[in-house]
Write a protein that holds these residues in place. Structure first.
Motif, PDB file in Angstrom:
ATOM      1  N   ARG A 182       0.834  -1.203   0.000  1.00  0.00           N
ATOM      2  CA  ARG A 182       0.000   0.000   0.000  1.00  0.00           C
ATOM      3  C   ARG A 182       0.876   1.262   0.000  1.00  0.00           C
ATOM      4  NH1 ARG A 182      -5.289   1.215   1.903  1.00  0.00           N
ATOM      5  NH2 ARG A 182      -5.489  -0.899   2.719  1.00  0.00           N
ATOM      6  N   VAL A 183       1.986   1.220   0.726  1.00  0.00           N
ATOM      7  CA  VAL A 183       2.906   2.356   0.732  1.00  0.00           C
ATOM      8  C   VAL A 183       3.441   2.610  -0.676  1.00  0.00           C
ATOM      9  CG1 VAL A 183       5.114   3.211   1.602  1.00  0.00           C
ATOM     10  CG2 VAL A 183       3.537   2.012   3.150  1.00  0.00           C
ATOM     11  N   ALA A 184       3.815   1.529  -1.387  1.00  0.00           N
ATOM     12  CA  ALA A 184       4.287   1.674  -2.760  1.00  0.00           C
ATOM     13  C   ALA A 184       3.203   2.274  -3.646  1.00  0.00           C
ATOM     14  CB  ALA A 184       4.733   0.322  -3.299  1.00  0.00           C
ATOM     15  N   TYR A 185       1.948   1.915  -3.378  1.00  0.00           N
ATOM     16  CA  TYR A 185       0.833   2.477  -4.144  1.00  0.00           C
ATOM     17  C   TYR A 185       0.724   3.982  -3.900  1.00  0.00           C
ATOM     18  CZ  TYR A 185      -3.987   3.630  -5.393  1.00  0.00           C
ATOM     19  OH  TYR A 185      -5.097   4.224  -5.918  1.00  0.00           O
ATOM     20  N   TYR A 186       0.854   4.407  -2.643  1.00  0.00           N
ATOM     21  CA  TYR A 186       0.762   5.832  -2.353  1.00  0.00           C
ATOM     22  C   TYR A 186       1.947   6.603  -2.940  1.00  0.00           C
ATOM     23  CZ  TYR A 186      -3.063   4.876   0.896  1.00  0.00           C
ATOM     24  OH  TYR A 186      -4.259   4.493   1.436  1.00  0.00           O
ATOM     25  N   LEU A 187       3.118   5.972  -2.977  1.00  0.00           N
ATOM     26  CA  LEU A 187       4.300   6.655  -3.478  1.00  0.00           C
ATOM     27  C   LEU A 187       4.341   6.725  -4.993  1.00  0.00           C
ATOM     28  CD1 LEU A 187       7.091   5.278  -1.115  1.00  0.00           C
ATOM     29  CD2 LEU A 187       6.060   7.552  -1.085  1.00  0.00           C
ATOM     30  N   PHE A 188       3.947   5.638  -5.673  1.00  0.00           N
ATOM     31  CA  PHE A 188       4.133   5.553  -7.121  1.00  0.00           C
ATOM     32  C   PHE A 188       2.870   5.194  -7.888  1.00  0.00           C
ATOM     33  CE2 PHE A 188       8.305   4.439  -5.236  1.00  0.00           C
ATOM     34  CZ  PHE A 188       9.028   5.525  -5.712  1.00  0.00           C
ATOM     35  N   GLY A 189       1.725   5.072  -7.233  1.00  0.00           N
ATOM     36  CA  GLY A 189       0.496   4.788  -7.938  1.00  0.00           C
ATOM     37  C   GLY A 189       0.343   3.314  -8.284  1.00  0.00           C
ATOM     38  N   GLN A 190      -0.478   3.067  -9.317  1.00  0.00           N
ATOM     39  CA  GLN A 190      -0.807   1.685  -9.668  1.00  0.00           C
ATOM     40  C   GLN A 190       0.421   0.899 -10.120  1.00  0.00           C
ATOM     41  OE1 GLN A 190      -4.046   1.739 -12.488  1.00  0.00           O
ATOM     42  NE2 GLN A 190      -5.405   2.864 -11.111  1.00  0.00           N
TER      43      GLN A 190
ATOM     44  N   TRP B 147       2.944   7.386 -10.687  1.00  0.00           N
ATOM     45  CA  TRP B 147       4.074   8.316 -10.628  1.00  0.00           C
ATOM     46  C   TRP B 147       5.304   7.492 -10.976  1.00  0.00           C
ATOM     47  CZ3 TRP B 147       0.073   7.804  -7.372  1.00  0.00           C
ATOM     48  CH2 TRP B 147      -0.737   8.920  -7.168  1.00  0.00           C
ATOM     49  N   ARG B 148       5.984   7.878 -12.044  1.00  0.00           N
ATOM     50  CA  ARG B 148       6.999   6.986 -12.610  1.00  0.00           C
ATOM     51  C   ARG B 148       8.373   7.655 -12.646  1.00  0.00           C
ATOM     52  NH1 ARG B 148       5.585   5.422 -18.495  1.00  0.00           N
ATOM     53  NH2 ARG B 148       4.008   4.124 -17.476  1.00  0.00           N
TER      54      ARG B 148
END
Length: 925
Positions: free
Chosen positions: A129-137, A603-604
């Motif tokens: 979930r943290v990775a999702y908040y940081l970088f999106g899908q 976010w890439r």
């Protein structure tokens, strides 16, 4: 399903209208002008039932997903992905029943792909979930892939399709051929090799490995076992190796023991069968030998077949059965499979062709090859024909015509012109596969019903009536052949796919010597001799067998109705399948193409030295608009760039828009000259695809107008006048390449061309023209390549404005300031070849598949008009590349380069230069 092709941008004519079934679970999107309502209804009903019946075994979260049905492609596939969150079903059913089964294709896709949707829905937790908040899908996708191995994703989905249907791959003998062939040949590969594959040995894919692991875990530890394991893993409990830790935690067995016991559970069944002559042959092969498929008799001593290997692409060959000598006829055109038919000196097969403009449309066309003259003709165009068979007189062809959505009809076409002579009625809406002429009035074919039952039938050419030759069952039946009044075919039989014949309605089985191979296919008989392809750990191996009256053993046709082999998995016996249901009615509404058109999803970060970029990227579900907001920092010139870009592919040509602002740009040779730049762009892009025949071809034309402003800053503000002007930018790129085999580094023949021209239109003068090309040629051995490169750049000498430079300098001369030279050209020679195939890994972190090298020579000439001055930059050296996989999943190639500079002293550089070659696209774009 295995993803053959990533999502297609644009792809549909603008006239396409879209409908939808929209509820709280899914949004099912499909073309409105095709009869897809029944298929869509079954998919929706199946997904809603899965949400109740199987969701508890993976989690409790349901998030709405968009699923797009793609009916105009000839490829059988599907995928689920994040970035953007969606799924796409390719609705073309496969012809062969052995690999993917006979369950209605759209129903099988719903069972399999919705499990992936359930997985993604329940893996957004903890550090994921943290990775999702940081970088999106895309960040969530990367975290999930790092935490949970790909074998679980696909094995769990195959288990669901098996659990909730009357068939599924877990009940098909063909699905287990791969591993049983390794076991019978005593090829005991390491776990990392099984996980990562090989470029020289046959290694089964992660679908098969995953099914064994998932099925065993669920059978031994219960239906909730994998829910607990993946919950811990997605959260990264323990941080390092969370999946392995979770298996040990909930099974009280270390990961290594668990995976070994899972494989042994299935291997015990293969061990009970024992070895055989063909498996012993495979065991003696050092590596993958190659595939020999669809052999058919030409005369008493010669067969024609298709051969391919990891070093050679598929081609037609003639084989002398007595000597084993092969004579090559012709490379096979790009095809989705190697199926073909031979009679009376003619070969007919179906080949793939792409639509020129629309990426979601492609075709399957008929090719006729004359064996004697080796001349080939394409007799149909823009067609969807599959599994053709040519009549004994060579004048007519029967083929399966499959229309968008999967409705099948048998067509009789003229073998010379391709004209349709007869469309055989199909009142029962059967799906036909692999038809064969039986006599002047009838055709034999394998058929499937809308519920998935299948059999072998004789079809009356005049009225379409069918005579059932076997009882209806869920056993896969296919590869029929006709010799006189004898019909031969392959069918699932306990753990194997075996060979059968029908004579006067009496069914016989052909016991092969020592129960040859793990599965036997494509039987062709001639008098008292037979040839067929046996599946082995070294490839499909052609077997010759003498026949006699005692060779065939009578069997009861009723045996075909016995239950499929399930490896004694109790859960498969207890659960109830979800039936095919096209009777349910759903409200169908219009889907607007503009719905959620701007859809930012990730976010890439992207690194391509000297540029370091962070982007907010977006794309809509229909893949018609790509958007990006980005910030870039260039470490060479120390400038910052902020921009917005978009490309719209809903029409042809594509529309390109972009706005960017560059801050603090400066010239490297005049550091006190600083400025900011603004650029606004409007452009058009014309992408064309000409894939077909023996080559893949792409042509892209693009052009645009740019409004450009240069605003000087700091001390330069009073020394230089700001500039404002418009410039045109046009480019053309063309690539053509032959098909490639697994071990090919580059295609045996290929061409790559790129040319770009930019010129100022107003106020000032200036232009730049860059052209580059590469020619790929075969080397001394099948896996070697000679690659020739050339580039030419010319620009004005007025220096009103300098366009950015992309000229490919000779290797080793980094940091040379050369962009002001008005005329430059470069030639390069490369020779690529493999050194070794290690097939070794370290700690399930990195796996080395291949080490390869390239010897090169570069020559660059820079010309300055004043005094006809020239500078030369010559270098020679070698590159060593490592083709690897990281974390058993991500392919990464990196390398080391040594350059010997012959003109380095002129530039103040040492003669010996070493560079580390970074992955071009490690973080993805």
């Amino acid at each position: 399903m295995n993803v053959l092709q990533a999502q297609q941008f644009g792809g549909h004519p603008p006239s396409t209208k879209w409908n939808q079934i929209n509820n709280d679970t899914l949004r099912l999107i499909f073309p409105a002008n095709l009869a897809l309502e029944k298929q869509a209804a079954d998919i929706a009903a199946t997904i809603q039932r899965l949400g109740v019946q199987t969701l508890p075994t993976i989690g409790d979260r349901i998030r709405k997903v968009s699923i797009v049905l793609q009916p105009r492609t000839t490829i059988s596939n599907a995928y689920v992905a994040l970035g953007p969150w969606r799924s796409e079903f390719y609705l073309m059913p496969p012809q062969s029943a052995f690999d993917l089964g006979t369950t209605p294709w759209y129903h099988a896709l719903a069972l399999h792909e919705y499990r992936h949707i359930q997985q993604y829905n329940n893996f957004r937790k903890g550090l994921s979930r943290v990775a999702y908040y940081l970088f999106g899908q895309e960040g969530l996708a990367m975290a999930n892939s790092a935490a949970i191995p790909n074998w679980f994703w696909e094995g769990d989905a195959v288990y669901q399709e098996t659990l909730k249907s009357r068939q599924g791959r877990g009940r098909l003998p063909f699905f287990f051929n791969d591993y049983r062939s390794l076991w019978l040949a005593n090829k005991n590969y390491s776990w990392m090799k099984l996980r990562n594959g090989s470029l020289r040995d046959f290694v089964p894919d992660h679908y098969r490995l995953g099914y064994m692991q998932v099925a065993y875990g669920r059978e031994k530890y219960g239906a909730g076992f994998w829910k607990k394991v993946t919950d811990d893993a997605a959260r990264f409990n323990g941080v390092f190796y969370p999946f392995q830790r979770a298996i040990k935690k909930y099974s009280n067995t270390d990961y290594k023991t668990f995976r070994r016991e899972a494989i042994q559970y299935f291997r015990a069944y293969a061990d009970s069968v024992g070895g055989d002559g063909v498996s012993n042959w495979a065991g003696r092969q050092s590596h993958f030998a190659g595939d020999e498929e669809f052999a058919q008799w030409i005369n008493d001593n010669t067969v024609v077949l298709v051969k391919s290997s990891y070093k050679k692409i598929p081609a037609f060959y003639l084989r002398n059965i007595s000597t084993g000598n092969d004579t090559r006829l012709r490379t096979k055109d790009i095809s989705l499979d190697n199926y073909f038919s031979y009679r009376n000196g003619k070969i007919v097969y179906a080949a793939y062709e792409a639509d020129t403009r629309w990426n979601w449309k492609d075709y399957s066309v008929l090719k006729v090859l004359d064996v004697e003259t080796k001349q080939q003709h394409t007799i149909t165009h823009r067609s969807s024909y599959f599994a053709p068979d040519i009549a004994a007189d060579g004048k007519t062809i029967v083929a399966v015509d499959v229309q968008p959505g999967g409705f099948a009809t048998l067509h009789i076409v003229d073998a010379a012109s391709g004209a349709v002579l007869k469309k055989i009625p199909n009142p029962q809406q059967l799906f036909y596969s692999q038809p064969k002429f039986y006599d002047r009035q009838s055709v034999v074919a394998a058929v499937r019903t809308t519920t998935g039952a299948n059999t072998l039938v004789k079809v009356n050419i005049d009225d379409g009536t069918v005579e059932e030759l076997l009882p209806w069952s869920m056993r896969a039946v296919g590869f029929p052949a006709v010799q006189g009044d004898t019909i031969t075919f392959t069918a699932a039989w306990e753990q194997r796919d075996e060979l059968f014949s029908l004579v006067n309605k009496q069914l016989y089985r052909l016991p092969t010597p020592d129960n040859t191979g793990t599965g036997n296919y494509q039987l062709s008989t001639n008098n008292n001799k037979a040839v067929y392809s046996a599946f082995t750990a070294a490839g499909y191996h052609l077997v010759q067998q003498d026949l006699s009256g005692k060779s065939w053993q009578p069997v009861s046709a009723e045996a075909f109705t016995a239950p499929l082999f399930e490896y004694s998995l109790d859960n498969l016996k207890q659960d109830q399948p979800i039936p095919v249901d096209t009777s349910r009615r759903y409200r169908i509404s219009r889907y607007r193409k503009t719905f959620n058109l701007i859809n930012f999803h990730s976010w890439r970060p992207y690194i391509s030295d000297p540029d370091y970029t962070f982007s907010l990227v977006g794309e809509n579900v229909l893949n018609t608009l790509q958007t990006e907001i980005y910030f870039n920092y260039n470490t060479d010139e120390k400038y910052k760039e902020l921009g917005v870009s978009a490309i719209y592919g809903g029409y042809f040509p594509y529309l390109v828009l972009g706005v960017s602002e560059t801050f603090d740009r400066r010239e490297s040779d005049t550091p006190n000259r600083t400025w900011n730049e603004f650029n606004g762009r409007f452009g058009l892009q014309f992408p064309f695809t000409f894939n077909g025949g023996r080559f893949y071809r792409r042509l892209s034309l693009s052009g645009g107008f740019n409004h450009h402003q240069v605003n000087y800053t700091l001390g330069s503000k009073n020394r230089f006048a700001d500039k404002q002007f418009e410039f045109a930018d046009a480019s053309v790129s063309f690539t053509m390449q032959s098909q490639v085999a697994r071990q090919h580094i580059y295609p045996r023949f290929g061409i790559s061309l790129f040319s770009r021209y930019r010129t100022i239109l107003t106020t000032y003068s200036g232009y730049q023209w860059l052209t580059s090309a590469s020619l790929y040629l075969p080397g001394a051995f099948p896996t070697h390549n000679l690659v020739l490169n050339a580039a030419y750049q010319k620009r004005d000498t007025l220096t009103d404005y300098s366009f950015s430079n992309s000229f490919p300098m000779s290797r080793g001369y980094l940091g040379i300031n050369y962009y002001r030279w008005p005329e430059m050209y470069k030639v390069g020679v490369n020779y690529h070849f493999p050194l070794l195939y290690p097939d070794v890994g370290i700690g399930n972190i990195v796996y080395f598949q291949r080490v390869r090298t390239n010897g090169f020579y570069d020559y660059t000439d820079l010309k300055y008009y004043r005094g006809d001055a020239h500078l030369q930059f010559r270098s020679a050296g070698a590159e060593m590349f490592f083709d690897t996989k990281w974390w058993n999943e991500y392919p990464v190639s990196f390398g080391i380069r040594y350059s010997r500079l012959m003109d380095g002293e002129l530039m103040g550089l040492g003669a010996n230069q070493w560079e580390f070659i970074l992955p071009v696209n490690l973080l993805g774009r």
